[in-house]
Design a protein around this motif. Structure first.
Motif, PDB file in Angstrom:
ATOM      1  N   ARG A   1       0.887   2.589  12.067  1.00  0.00           N
ATOM      2  CA  ARG A   1       2.321   2.907  12.181  1.00  0.00           C
ATOM      3  C   ARG A   1       2.548   4.083  13.118  1.00  0.00           C
ATOM      4  N   ASP A   2       1.658   5.088  13.041  1.00  0.00           N
ATOM      5  CA  ASP A   2       1.855   6.302  13.839  1.00  0.00           C
ATOM      6  C   ASP A   2       1.410   6.147  15.292  1.00  0.00           C
ATOM      7  N   LEU A   3       0.441   5.286  15.544  1.00  0.00           N
ATOM      8  CA  LEU A   3      -0.138   5.241  16.902  1.00  0.00           C
ATOM      9  C   LEU A   3       0.177   3.976  17.685  1.00  0.00           C
ATOM     10  N   LYS A   4       0.796   2.981  17.046  1.00  0.00           N
ATOM     11  CA  LYS A   4       0.866   1.676  17.715  1.00  0.00           C
ATOM     12  C   LYS A   4       1.671   1.716  19.023  1.00  0.00           C
ATOM     13  N   ASN A   5       2.567   2.688  19.166  1.00  0.00           N
ATOM     14  CA  ASN A   5       3.302   2.750  20.424  1.00  0.00           C
ATOM     15  C   ASN A   5       2.506   3.438  21.527  1.00  0.00           C
ATOM     16  N   LYS A   6       1.415   4.098  21.136  1.00  0.00           N
ATOM     17  CA  LYS A   6       0.586   4.790  22.127  1.00  0.00           C
ATOM     18  C   LYS A   6      -0.610   3.954  22.538  1.00  0.00           C
ATOM     19  N   ILE A   7      -1.181   3.220  21.567  1.00  0.00           N
ATOM     20  CA  ILE A   7      -2.429   2.522  21.852  1.00  0.00           C
ATOM     21  C   ILE A   7      -2.537   1.239  21.023  1.00  0.00           C
ATOM     22  N   PRO A   8      -2.905   0.140  21.658  1.00  0.00           N
ATOM     23  CA  PRO A   8      -3.050  -1.099  20.884  1.00  0.00           C
ATOM     24  C   PRO A   8      -4.237  -0.984  19.916  1.00  0.00           C
ATOM     25  N   ILE A   9      -4.005  -1.390  18.667  1.00  0.00           N
ATOM     26  CA  ILE A   9      -5.055  -1.352  17.648  1.00  0.00           C
ATOM     27  C   ILE A   9      -5.234  -2.764  17.097  1.00  0.00           C
ATOM     28  N   SER A  10      -6.473  -3.219  17.014  1.00  0.00           N
ATOM     29  CA  SER A  10      -6.747  -4.490  16.325  1.00  0.00           C
ATOM     30  C   SER A  10      -7.717  -4.209  15.193  1.00  0.00           C
ATOM     31  N   VAL A  11      -7.625  -5.023  14.148  1.00  0.00           N
ATOM     32  CA  VAL A  11      -8.407  -4.753  12.940  1.00  0.00           C
ATOM     33  C   VAL A  11      -9.219  -5.981  12.528  1.00  0.00           C
ATOM     34  N   ILE A  12     -10.487  -5.736  12.258  1.00  0.00           N
ATOM     35  CA  ILE A  12     -11.330  -6.756  11.635  1.00  0.00           C
ATOM     36  C   ILE A  12     -11.458  -6.364  10.177  1.00  0.00           C
ATOM     37  N   GLU A  13     -10.988  -7.240   9.308  1.00  0.00           N
ATOM     38  CA  GLU A  13     -10.855  -6.927   7.897  1.00  0.00           C
ATOM     39  C   GLU A  13     -11.968  -7.628   7.121  1.00  0.00           C
ATOM     40  N   GLY A  14     -12.895  -6.860   6.583  1.00  0.00           N
ATOM     41  CA  GLY A  14     -13.982  -7.476   5.817  1.00  0.00           C
ATOM     42  C   GLY A  14     -13.882  -7.155   4.341  1.00  0.00           C
ATOM     43  N   ASP A  15     -12.989  -6.248   3.989  1.00  0.00           N
ATOM     44  CA  ASP A  15     -12.882  -5.808   2.598  1.00  0.00           C
ATOM     45  C   ASP A  15     -12.400  -6.950   1.720  1.00  0.00           C
ATOM     46  N   GLN A  16     -13.064  -7.103   0.592  1.00  0.00           N
ATOM     47  CA  GLN A  16     -12.713  -8.228  -0.273  1.00  0.00           C
ATOM     48  C   GLN A  16     -11.974  -7.788  -1.516  1.00  0.00           C
ATOM     49  N   ALA A  17     -11.783  -6.489  -1.678  1.00  0.00           N
ATOM     50  CA  ALA A  17     -11.155  -5.989  -2.896  1.00  0.00           C
ATOM     51  C   ALA A  17      -9.865  -6.756  -3.152  1.00  0.00           C
ATOM     52  N   THR A  18      -9.073  -6.909  -2.107  1.00  0.00           N
ATOM     53  CA  THR A  18      -7.905  -7.768  -2.215  1.00  0.00           C
ATOM     54  C   THR A  18      -7.814  -8.551  -0.912  1.00  0.00           C
ATOM     55  N   SER A  19      -7.441  -9.807  -1.004  1.00  0.00           N
ATOM     56  CA  SER A  19      -7.324 -10.591   0.218  1.00  0.00           C
ATOM     57  C   SER A  19      -6.024 -10.229   0.932  1.00  0.00           C
ATOM     58  N   ARG A  20      -5.271  -9.292   0.337  1.00  0.00           N
ATOM     59  CA  ARG A  20      -3.999  -8.913   0.938  1.00  0.00           C
ATOM     60  C   ARG A  20      -4.168  -7.912   2.079  1.00  0.00           C
ATOM     61  N   ASP A  21      -5.372  -7.381   2.248  1.00  0.00           N
ATOM     62  CA  ASP A  21      -5.561  -6.330   3.247  1.00  0.00           C
ATOM     63  C   ASP A  21      -5.123  -6.769   4.648  1.00  0.00           C
ATOM     64  N   GLY A  22      -5.480  -7.995   5.034  1.00  0.00           N
ATOM     65  CA  GLY A  22      -5.096  -8.507   6.344  1.00  0.00           C
ATOM     66  C   GLY A  22      -3.582  -8.527   6.516  1.00  0.00           C
ATOM     67  N   GLU A  23      -2.876  -8.954   5.464  1.00  0.00           N
ATOM     68  CA  GLU A  23      -1.406  -8.989   5.538  1.00  0.00           C
ATOM     69  C   GLU A  23      -0.823  -7.584   5.631  1.00  0.00           C
ATOM     70  N   ARG A  24      -1.427  -6.645   4.882  1.00  0.00           N
ATOM     71  CA  ARG A  24      -0.941  -5.257   4.929  1.00  0.00           C
ATOM     72  C   ARG A  24      -1.063  -4.711   6.350  1.00  0.00           C
ATOM     73  N   ILE A  25      -2.176  -5.025   7.006  1.00  0.00           N
ATOM     74  CA  ILE A  25      -2.410  -4.526   8.368  1.00  0.00           C
ATOM     75  C   ILE A  25      -1.403  -5.148   9.335  1.00  0.00           C
ATOM     76  N   ARG A  26      -1.174  -6.444   9.203  1.00  0.00           N
ATOM     77  CA  ARG A  26      -0.221  -7.111  10.106  1.00  0.00           C
ATOM     78  C   ARG A  26       1.180  -6.565   9.896  1.00  0.00           C
ATOM     79  N   ALA A  27       1.530  -6.314   8.633  1.00  0.00           N
ATOM     80  CA  ALA A  27       2.850  -5.759   8.335  1.00  0.00           C
ATOM     81  C   ALA A  27       3.007  -4.380   8.968  1.00  0.00           C
TER      82      ALA A  27
END
Ligand SMILES: Nc1nc2c(ncn2[C@@H]2O[C@H](COP(=O)(O)OP(=O)(O)O)[C@@H](O)[C@H]2O)c(=O)[nH]1
Ligand SMILES: [Mg+2]
Ligand SMILES: [Zn+2]
Lengths: 217, 112
Positions: A50-76
């Motif tokens: 949220r703080d840096l996306k206007n300065k630098i493109p960030i992409s995320v590889i999500e391997g955490d399985q604690a919740t499958s919602r992590d990918g959605e949280r990142i996209r949001a």
């Protein structure tokens, strides 16, 4: 008897070296985020995006399985994300990251954040080709964790002490935690952060800035 | 538990090297500071080896003690942890041994 003298992790190490070259050639800063489950990896990433996306493109590889919602949280939060299914696996391996990159196609000069599976043991052994490992320790855990999981703290370039907003309510000695980490890894950097309130995040962004510059050399 | 994945790596490397011959014994070097537990590898090995060229093979693991040398005073000594200090007080220790994770050799069934 046939002599083999073969490194058991040679295959993963070779693929990791390939990933590392891929990142270098594209001047991408790739960080491997590791912690126990629930230390705040996803929350830290959400705020950073949220703080840096206007300065630098960030992409995320999500391997955490604690919740499958992590990918959605990142996209949001506003970043491209790919969720890797590690199955019963307790860590990401270099081939999974390679596949993730093929799907994500991170742009030249950008940042790739790899959220590893919540686990301080196995991810220490598996190089992904990252520029640096970032270990996150929250103040709701024990300040002796660096001594209990020395491999991880030895492999990390930087340690983030997260959830410092909870310090008044817990029995966690930040100085002792950092001291323990330095016993294992005298060169480790330590930051105090609250991914919830934003306290200390500027220090994290300064470090990211500095590491981004290094990946451009 | 990463030992399952590690054991799969061991079996696949040895199978490849065996080129179709049956393997009767495999010997590993595992450092005491490698982060891998020999007991867990032994536990996984029979299961992972089942149905492969290593089925029924014996697994020997040499456990290698950790050793380091102080960068400050030059003293070499056994290290039981990754964060042992030298007697002189220095924490800058060069690792000499103890992080090994390799397959040393294998024995192949003699052709009848
Ligand atoms: N109080 C507090 N809670 C936090 C902080 N960071 C994360 N959390 C909470 O800790 C829980 C686990 O966070 P998450 O980011 O999912 O952890 P992960 O498993 O490491 O990805 C969630 O309920 C978060 O809201 C923080 O700085 N302060
Ligand atoms: Mg997470
Ligand atoms: Zn000394």
């Amino acid at each position: 008897m046939i002599e083999l003298e073969a490194q058991i992790l040679a295959k993963n190490d070779a693929l990791a070296a390939k990933n590392r070259g891929w990142f270098l050639g594209r001047e991408i800063l790739a960080l491997n985020l590791v912690s126990s489950p629930g230390a705040g990896k996803t929350t830290l990433l959400e705020r950073t995006i949220r703080d840096l996306k206007n300065k630098i493109p960030i992409s995320v590889i999500e391997g955490d399985q604690a919740t499958s919602r992590d990918g959605e949280r990142i996209r949001a939060a506003g970043a491209a994300a790919v969720q890797i299914n590690t199955g019963a696996g307790c860590h990401l391996e270099a081939d999974m990251v390679e596949k993730g990159l093929a799907e994500l196609k991170p742009p030249f000069g950008s940042m790739v954040m790899i959220e590893n599976v919540g686990n301080l043991v196995c991810p220490a052994l598996f190089d992904l080709g990252e520029s640096a490992k970032v270990v996150i320790l929250s103040v709701t855990e024990g300040d002796d964790k660096p001594l209990k999981y020395p491999h991880m703290f030895k492999a990390a370039e930087i340690m983030i002490v997260n959830k410092v907003d909870l310090l008044p309510h817990v029995d966690f000695d930040v100085g002792a935690a950092i001291g323990n980490a330095m016993k294992v890894n005298p060169a480790i950097l330590a930051l105090r952060v609250s991914a919830r309130t934003g306290e200390g995040m500027d220090d994290w962004y300064d470090w990211l800035d500095h590491r981004m510059l290094q990946s451009r050399l | 538990m990463h030992e399952l994945g590690i054991t799969r790596n061991i079996v696949s490397i040895v199978e490849e090297a065996a080129k179709g011959r049956r393997v009767t014994r495999v010997t590993l070097d595992v450092g005491r500071l490698s982060g891998v537990t020999p007991e867990a590898i032994l536990f996984c090995f029979d299961i992972v080896a089942r149905g492969t060229l290593l089925d029924g093979a014996k697994l020997d693991i040499n456990s290698i003690e950790g050793r380091g040398r102080c960068r400050s005073c030059g003293e070499a000594f056994e290290t039981r942890t990754l964060f042992e200090a030298c007697g002189c007080g220095s924490r800058s220790i060069e690792r000499l041994a103890g992080e090994e994770l390799k397959i040393r050799n294998m024995e192949i069934e003699e052709a009848a």
